[in-house]
Design a protein around this motif. Structure first.
Motif, PDB file in Angstrom:
ATOM      1  N   GLY A  15       1.261  -0.810   0.121  1.00 33.88           N
ATOM      2  CA  GLY A  15      -0.382  -0.476  -0.088  1.00 33.88           C
ATOM      3  C   GLY A  15       0.503   1.495   0.159  1.00 33.88           C
ATOM      4  N   SER A  16       0.126   2.020   0.495  1.00 38.13           N
ATOM      5  CA  SER A  16       1.436   3.573   0.265  1.00 38.13           C
ATOM      6  C   SER A  16       0.925   3.964   2.076  1.00 38.13           C
ATOM      7  CB  SER A  16       0.163   4.349  -0.703  1.00 38.13           C
ATOM      8  OG  SER A  16      -0.774   4.789   0.220  1.00 38.13           O
ATOM      9  N   LYS A  17       1.817   4.616   1.833  1.00 31.71           N
ATOM     10  CA  LYS A  17       2.079   5.390   3.964  1.00 31.71           C
ATOM     11  C   LYS A  17       2.760   7.069   2.973  1.00 31.71           C
ATOM     12  CE  LYS A  17       3.233   4.668   8.665  1.00 31.71           C
ATOM     13  NZ  LYS A  17       3.834   4.218   9.971  1.00 31.71           N
ATOM     14  N   GLY A  18       2.080   7.345   4.664  1.00 28.20           N
ATOM     15  CA  GLY A  18       3.115   9.155   4.428  1.00 28.20           C
ATOM     16  C   GLY A  18       4.117   9.171   5.431  1.00 28.20           C
ATOM     17  N   PHE A  19       5.017   9.350   5.341  1.00 29.99           N
ATOM     18  CA  PHE A  19       5.576   9.759   5.737  1.00 29.99           C
ATOM     19  C   PHE A  19       6.815  11.617   6.495  1.00 29.99           C
ATOM     20  CE2 PHE A  19       6.480   5.754   5.611  1.00 29.99           C
ATOM     21  CZ  PHE A  19       6.509   5.227   6.451  1.00 29.99           C
ATOM     22  N   TYR A  20       7.275  11.487   7.217  1.00 27.90           N
ATOM     23  CA  TYR A  20       8.142  13.503   6.691  1.00 27.90           C
ATOM     24  C   TYR A  20       9.338  12.997   6.806  1.00 27.90           C
ATOM     25  CZ  TYR A  20       3.429  14.596   8.554  1.00 27.90           C
ATOM     26  OH  TYR A  20       1.991  14.294   8.787  1.00 27.90           O
ATOM     27  N   ALA A  21      10.115  14.501   5.633  1.00 29.80           N
ATOM     28  CA  ALA A  21      11.414  14.058   5.345  1.00 29.80           C
ATOM     29  C   ALA A  21      12.176  14.987   6.764  1.00 29.80           C
ATOM     30  CB  ALA A  21      12.136  14.538   4.255  1.00 29.80           C
ATOM     31  N   ARG A  22      12.820  14.541   7.094  1.00 28.88           N
ATOM     32  CA  ARG A  22      14.065  14.257   7.988  1.00 28.88           C
ATOM     33  C   ARG A  22      14.796  15.423   7.443  1.00 28.88           C
ATOM     34  NH1 ARG A  22      14.697  10.977  13.058  1.00 28.88           N
ATOM     35  NH2 ARG A  22      13.313   9.244  12.864  1.00 28.88           N
ATOM     36  N   ASP A  23      15.960  14.940   6.368  1.00 29.93           N
ATOM     37  CA  ASP A  23      16.176  16.244   5.747  1.00 29.93           C
ATOM     38  C   ASP A  23      15.352  16.676   4.635  1.00 29.93           C
ATOM     39  OD1 ASP A  23      18.377  17.546   5.780  1.00 29.93           O
ATOM     40  OD2 ASP A  23      19.961  16.591   5.994  1.00 29.93           O
ATOM     41  N   PHE A  74      15.595   3.908   6.030  1.00 28.72           N
ATOM     42  CA  PHE A  74      13.694   4.785   6.174  1.00 28.72           C
ATOM     43  C   PHE A  74      13.898   5.252   7.370  1.00 28.72           C
ATOM     44  CE2 PHE A  74      12.242   3.375   1.994  1.00 28.72           C
ATOM     45  CZ  PHE A  74      11.387   4.110   1.585  1.00 28.72           C
ATOM     46  N   LYS A  75      14.072   4.397   8.101  1.00 32.89           N
ATOM     47  CA  LYS A  75      14.366   5.316   9.170  1.00 32.89           C
ATOM     48  C   LYS A  75      15.094   6.261   9.778  1.00 32.89           C
ATOM     49  CE  LYS A  75      11.962   1.350  11.957  1.00 32.89           C
ATOM     50  NZ  LYS A  75      11.596   1.347  13.159  1.00 32.89           N
ATOM     51  N   LYS A  76      16.081   6.438   9.316  1.00 35.76           N
ATOM     52  CA  LYS A  76      17.040   7.503   8.927  1.00 35.76           C
ATOM     53  C   LYS A  76      17.104   8.919   8.461  1.00 35.76           C
ATOM     54  CE  LYS A  76      22.146   7.971   8.460  1.00 35.76           C
ATOM     55  NZ  LYS A  76      23.411   7.343   7.671  1.00 35.76           N
ATOM     56  N   TYR A  77      16.190   8.290   7.481  1.00 36.60           N
ATOM     57  CA  TYR A  77      15.688  10.073   6.791  1.00 36.60           C
ATOM     58  C   TYR A  77      14.276   9.877   7.089  1.00 36.60           C
ATOM     59  CZ  TYR A  77      20.234   9.009   4.769  1.00 36.60           C
ATOM     60  OH  TYR A  77      21.870   8.934   4.429  1.00 36.60           O
ATOM     61  N   TRP A  78      13.669   9.697   7.794  1.00 36.07           N
ATOM     62  CA  TRP A  78      12.149  10.176   6.985  1.00 36.07           C
ATOM     63  C   TRP A  78      11.864   9.536   8.474  1.00 36.07           C
ATOM     64  CZ3 TRP A  78       9.718  11.381   2.738  1.00 36.07           C
ATOM     65  CH2 TRP A  78      10.497  10.748   1.364  1.00 36.07           C
TER      66      TRP A  78
END
Length: 83
Positions: A15-23, A74-78
């Motif tokens: 599916g899809s999931k929203g994330f927020y950029a860390r940088d 993903f955990k490092k950048y989102w």
């Protein structure tokens, strides 16, 4: 009798999931490092990760109606939650 080894269970993301950029993140036109940058996701901005659209270790990203490719941890950048 052969020894059974228990393999860890890997949950496939779908599916899809929203994330927020860390940088500020460079999203590529193709699923390769040498492809041009299609667009950038600014720090703290929300983008959709399209888990069903993959190419190897790359996954498609949708941001403000544009689509491109991203590969990394993903955990490092989102962020999963709004920072």
């Amino acid at each position: 009798m052969p020894i059974k080894i228990n393999k860890p269970t890997v949950t496939k993301k779908t599916g899809s999931k929203g994330f927020y950029a860390r940088d500020f993140l460079n999203i590529r036109t193709k699923a390769t490092w040498d492809s041009p940058v299609a667009f950038k996701v600014p720090i703290y901005y929300y983008a959709q990760i399209l888990w069903d659209t993959k190419n190897g270790d790359w996954v498609q990203i949708e941001f403000q109606g544009k689509k491109g490719w991203y590969k990394t941890s993903f955990k490092k950048y989102w962020y999963e939650k709004d920072p």
